[in-house]
Each structure stands twice: as structure tokens, then as C-alpha cells.
Enzyme design. Structure first.
Site, PDB file in Angstrom:
ATOM      1  N   LYS A   1     -19.247   0.422  10.769  1.00  0.00           N
ATOM      2  CA  LYS A   1     -18.955   1.026  11.842  1.00  0.00           C
ATOM      3  C   LYS A   1     -19.951   0.882  13.080  1.00  0.00           C
ATOM      4  O   LYS A   1     -21.146   0.389  12.839  1.00  0.00           O
ATOM      5  CB  LYS A   1     -19.440   2.761  11.386  1.00  0.00           C
ATOM      6  CG  LYS A   1     -19.199   3.751  12.187  1.00  0.00           C
ATOM      7  CD  LYS A   1     -19.498   5.198  11.527  1.00  0.00           C
ATOM      8  CE  LYS A   1     -19.067   6.268  12.423  1.00  0.00           C
ATOM      9  NZ  LYS A   1     -19.203   7.612  11.557  1.00  0.00           N
TER      10      LYS A   1
ATOM     11  N   SER B   1     -15.595  10.388  11.704  1.00  0.00           N
ATOM     12  CA  SER B   1     -15.495   9.566  12.800  1.00  0.00           C
ATOM     13  C   SER B   1     -15.652   8.056  12.360  1.00  0.00           C
ATOM     14  O   SER B   1     -15.532   7.231  13.248  1.00  0.00           O
ATOM     15  CB  SER B   1     -16.831   9.773  13.675  1.00  0.00           C
ATOM     16  OG  SER B   1     -18.145   9.520  12.940  1.00  0.00           O
TER      17      SER B   1
ATOM     18  N   SER C   1     -17.872  12.464   7.937  1.00  0.00           N
ATOM     19  CA  SER C   1     -17.361  11.399   8.607  1.00  0.00           C
ATOM     20  C   SER C   1     -17.100  10.084   7.714  1.00  0.00           C
ATOM     21  O   SER C   1     -16.469   9.045   8.125  1.00  0.00           O
ATOM     22  CB  SER C   1     -18.122  10.769   9.726  1.00  0.00           C
ATOM     23  OG  SER C   1     -17.816  11.882  11.036  1.00  0.00           O
TER      24      SER C   1
END
Lengths: 71, 463
Positions: B79, B155, B179
Site C-alpha cells: 500500500k 482503504s 482497511s
């Protein structure tokens, strides 16, 4: 148990919430566009509803906040 | 050769034994990323040259007879809030692209590469991680590989998309309120949110320090355990990183679950969702022979407290950027952060005290039970761009409410394996396999049984 005397309802009054946002914007020195305000207000109302659930719940005075600092 | 469905353990085995070279494996995966990523928008940076150099170095080590590590040659991506040396850590934002490039890799990247894995890039995410959708106004939305017009969840949306599209067998995400677990559910892959403090967050861009975790996503429970074991260890650069000795889990997977008491989260976790999400939990519970309902006391209030802490800490973190560059934020994130700046301290402190109370009550439950099953999300992946949905007859905004079942769990840092469950030919759903603090192995063992019984499946989409 020592119940805390709080009035969550007062925290949810829309005009009071708007005043809180006004104050935060001024004190933090934020500049916002007029079109942003409805979104900000809606988010703060959601936060205040969540906070009311927290504030109305009685907790012992001795209960420490969760974060712990280790020197 | 390897293809997009190869798991990390299979790739490591083939490379360690010399059946394929690390360079061949990396070239294959880089070609797959180049061909498929434009459809799913998982990657924001591909570190191809670095990956080839690392692969060549690994092959040279093997030629010298050196051991390569348990993740030998396994391609992985992170990420884009996790530092990669030489790249600005954008954290899904426009603003952070102006930061100087990171000087070194994040601790977890270093640990995975020390175990032989090969970084191939950075992954799309919701801006500053304040997101459950996987949408990003600057980079475009990550797209669900199983239905390209649907959300990945966020996310860590690019992480879920990259795993489900077969672009990497291993990815890292972060989880503050759900997330890692939400994209695992929406994209049909496995995710591990470890105990708060278990894995170092050093070298990652924060969101809510009180609640931030890092962890892996993968397509098998064994791969989650492999990666998790490689990443454990103390780190003085993260003040909340545990000093407990690492507790390896991979060999634990074969122990079965005969000694584990498994319950099903009731009350709050049996309301507020589509029937489908409860059907997924029931399917997993049946396979495990679990029938006992467990009520987490005041879970809704716990979620409310996490909501307040998140808004306040997030706003405090970003206040200077809100002052100077408010127009450069994603409006959906900016408005929430500005609202968070108006929160009085008394709300936050009370929320942190409620956190202490809730932790104590939930830990009492773990005297009677070892693992608790619950839904991951209240619904399947909504379509990209949807802003409201109906849950339990109530219309509510999508973005803050996808995490209603994940927030009360991460609030007190419990370890969770997010297991993907398919109840029909439609999109997947997720089941949270929740364990007591520091008992990641319990969750992984249960998820492993679900995987062996065919209930938990991480499928690679046909693209």
C-alpha cells in the site's frame, strides 16, 4: 460505579454544532470555501451522534484512558 | 513456470529448489502486471528495475549455494503509505507527492526482503487511509477484479485488487478501522490484521496512531502465516511495537482446532447488515460446528468511540495541511477532517476511557471462548460511485458505514483473519475470525480449517 452527569442531548443541538465548527475553523486558522460547509456540517453531526453514545455511558472515574505512555 | 494463481509458498518452493529462477518469476509477474493492471488500477508505482536487480541477486546467491529464505523470490507489493526507498510516500494523496523520496524502506518491507521476497511496487489506496471504498480522486478508483464496476473496498483497495487479480501473491495493507479486512471481503482474498502493536509500523505514513495496524493480504492461510512470521519482531522505531518474542504460526496451522472453543458474534453483529453477510457467517459456523452465540458488550458504542477517536486524531494529524492546502485534498476526506478538528478533547478522552472499559469486558469473554466469528462487511461490494446504501431498512452513507462490523474489533486491537466466503455465484463476502490478543495462531488455525473445507476461498478473477 460513579455515573457521570452529562447531557448528550445538548451536544446534538444543530445550532450548537455549527457554533463549534465556526469556532474550530477560526481557532485553527482554516480557510474554507462556502460549498464545503454542508459536507463539514453533516460529518460533524455524525461525529456528534457517535460522541453522544460515548458521553452518555457511565464510567468509573478511576478508569484510565486506553493509551499508555512508557517513559 | 508460474502464473497469476501461484501462491507465495509454491513460488518460494520452486525458486529455492531451482525449478525456476527468481528472475524468470519476476519477469513473468511484471509482464502480468503490465497487461492486467490497467483494468483494475491496483498499482500506482511498479518498481520493475529494482525487482529485477533483487531477483538477479537472489539467483546469484542460490548459485553460490546460499539458503534464500522462506519467501524466496516471492513478488509482493505494498500500500502506498508504506515507505519504499526512492519514492515519495504518497499515502493516496496529491499533497504527499511533494515530499522528498523515502530514504529507506519501511521495516516490514526490509523484513520481507530479508526472507527472500521481492518488492514489485506500490498500491493504490483511499486518500490518507480515511476510506472504506477504495476510491481515489487523484489516482482513480481501484477496481474489484471480480466485477470491475464495483468497489474493492478500502482503504487498502489496491492491495485487495492486486491479490484478486493475480498480480502478486502477497501484499501489505494497513488497517485502522477495517482497511485490510474490508478489501479482503469485497475482493475475496485473505487478510490478517494482527494484534495492535504486533507488527512494526515504522516507515509507514500514519492515520490514527491509537488504532493503526499493518498486515498482509494473500490467497492462502499458509501464505498469510509465512509472511506474518517473517515480519514479527521488536522495533524501537515504533513506540507501540511489542517487545514480546515472535510467536511463529506456520507450523501451528496443522494442529487442527480440536482444542479451540468457537463462538458466533450475536447482538450488534447479527443486525445492521444484509441477510447475505449473516449467511456467510452461518456457512462458516456450520463447517466448524460452532453454535454458541457470544455478545460483545456495547459493541455499537465501541464503534462510536472508534469513530470519534479516528476523526479527532486524523484531523490533528492533518491540521497543517488543511490550513495550507485544503483544496488539494479529496473533498470527501477533507470535509471529514475539518469536521474532526471541531471535536472537544472531552469526547476523545471519554472515548479512550470507554476503550479501556470495553477491552476489559471483551477480555472476560475470552475466558469462555477462543475464537469469535462475525461478518466483515454488512454487504457485498457496492458499485463504484455509490454514496448511500440501505442497511437493515435504514438509508445511510456508504463511505463511513462499510466498517460497522470491523471497527468494534480493531478498536481494542484484537487479531483477526478476514476469510473470504462465497455463498452463491455473486460477489464474495467476508467472515472475521477474531481471536484474543496475541493469539493470531488461533485465528489462522480456524481460517485454515475453513480453507481446507472449501468454505474460505481466495479466487483469482478471470481478466
Amino acid at each position: 460505579m460513579k455515573p457521570e452527569q452529562l447531557s448528550p442531548g445538548a451536544a446534538l443541538d444543530p445550532s450548537s454544532l455549527k457554533l463549534q465548527i465556526d469556532a474550530a475553523i477560526v481557532s485553527a486558522g482554516l480557510t474554507i470555501e462556502p460549498g464545503w460547509r454542508p459536507g463539514i456540517d453533516a460529518h460533524f453531526e455524525a461525529i456528534a451522534r457517535a460522541a453522544a453514545q460515548v458521553m452518555e455511558f457511565p464510567l468509573d472515574d478511576e478508569l484510565d484512558p486506553a493509551p499508555v505512555f512508557a517513559p | 513456470m508460474i502464473d497469476g494463481s501461484a501462491n507465495a509458498s509454491e513460488i518460494a518452493s520452486k525458486i529455492s529448489s531451482g525449478k525456476i529462477s527468481a528472475r524468470a518469476a519476476i519477469d513473468t509477474m511484471l509482464a502480468r502486471i503490465a497487461s492486467i493492471n490497467p483494468k483494475v488500477n491496483a498499482f500506482t508505482d511498479v518498481t520493475a528495475e529494482r525487482a529485477r536487480q533483487t531477483a538477479d541477486a537472489l539467483d546469484a546467491r542460490r548459485a553460490r549455494g546460499e539458503a534464500l529464505g522462506p519467501l524466496a523470490g516471492v513478488p509482493f507489493a505494498v500500500k502506498n503509505l508504506i515507505d519504499i526507498a526512492g519514492l515519495p510516500t504518497r499515502a493516496g494523496s496529491k499533497i504527499n507527492r511533494d515530499l522528498p523520496p523515502a530514504k529507506r524502506d519501511a521495516m516490514l518491507v526490509r523484513r520481507l526482503e530479508a526472507a527472500g521476497a521481492i518488492l514489485v511496487g506500490a498500491l493504490n489506496m483511499g486518500e490518507y487511509a480515511y476510506d472504506f471504498t477504495g476510491e481515489n480522486i487523484h489516482d482513480g478508483p481501484s477496481r474489484n477484479p471480480h466485477a470491475l464496476d464495483h468497489m474493492t473496498g478500502g482503504s487498502s483497495g489496491g492491495s485487495g485488487a492486486a491479490i484478486a487479480a493475480g498480480l502478486v501473491p502477497l501484499a501489505l495493507g494497513s488497517d485502522t478501522n477495517g482497511s485490510i479486512r474490508v478489501p479482503a471481503a469485497f475482493c475475496g482474498c485473505l487478510g490478517l490484521k494482527p494484534t495492535y502493536g504486533r507488527l512494526s509500523r515504522a516507515g509507514s505514513f500514519p492515520f490514527v496512531s491509537s488504532l493503526d495496524h499493518l498486515g498482509p493480504l494473500a490467497r492462502s492461510v499458509g501464505d498469510l502465516a509465512l509472511a506474518y512470521d517473517a515480519m514479527q519482531g521488536p522495533d524501537p522505531d515504533d513506540p507501540v511495537a511489542t517487545t514480546r518474542a515472535p510467536e511463529p504460526t506456520l507450523l501451528e496451522l496443522e494442529r487442527g482446532i480440536g482444542d479451540l472453543r468457537i463462538g458466533i458474534a450475536g447482538g450488534y453483529f447479527a443486525r445492521h447488515g444484509d441477510p447475505d453477510c449473516f449467511a456467510a457467517v452461518a456457512k462458516a459456523a456450520r463447517a466448524l460446528g460452532a453454535t454458541r452465540a457470544i455478545e460483545l458488550p456495547e459493541a455499537g458504542r465501541a464503534r462510536a468511540a472508534a469513530y470519534v477517536i479516528t476523526a479527532a486524531e486524523g484531523a490533528a494529524l492533518h491540521l497543517d495541511r488543511l490550513r495550507g492546502r485544503a483544496a488539494d485534498f479529496d473533498p470527501a476526506v477533507r470535509d471529514r477532517l475539518i469536521a474532526g478538528s471541531a471535536i472537544p478533547a472531552s469526547w476523545v478522552i471519554k472515548a479512550q476511557r470507554l476503550r479501556r472499559w470495553y477491552r476489559e469486558r471483551v477480555l472476560e469473554l475470552f475466558d469462555q471462548i477462543d475464537v469469535i466469528l462475525g461478518p466483515t462487511t454488512p454487504c457485498r461490494a457496492p458499485k463504484i460511485g455509490e454514496t448511500t446504501f440501505v442497511l437493515d431498512g435504514v438509508t445511510m452513507p456508504v463511505r463511513p458505514n462499510i466498517g460497522i462490523f470491523t471497527q468494534p474489533i480493531s478498536f481494542i486491537g484484537l487479531p483477526v483473519v478476514a476469510a473470504p466466503v462465497w455463498i452463491d455465484e455473486g460477489l464474495p463476502l467476508g467472515v472475521q475470525v477474531i481471536a484474543a490478543p496475541w493469539k493470531e495462531a488461533h485465528g489462522l488455525r480456524v481460517a485454515h480449517i475453513l480453507e481446507q473445507s472449501g468454505i474460505a476461498q481466495a479466487r483469482v478473477a478471470s481478466l
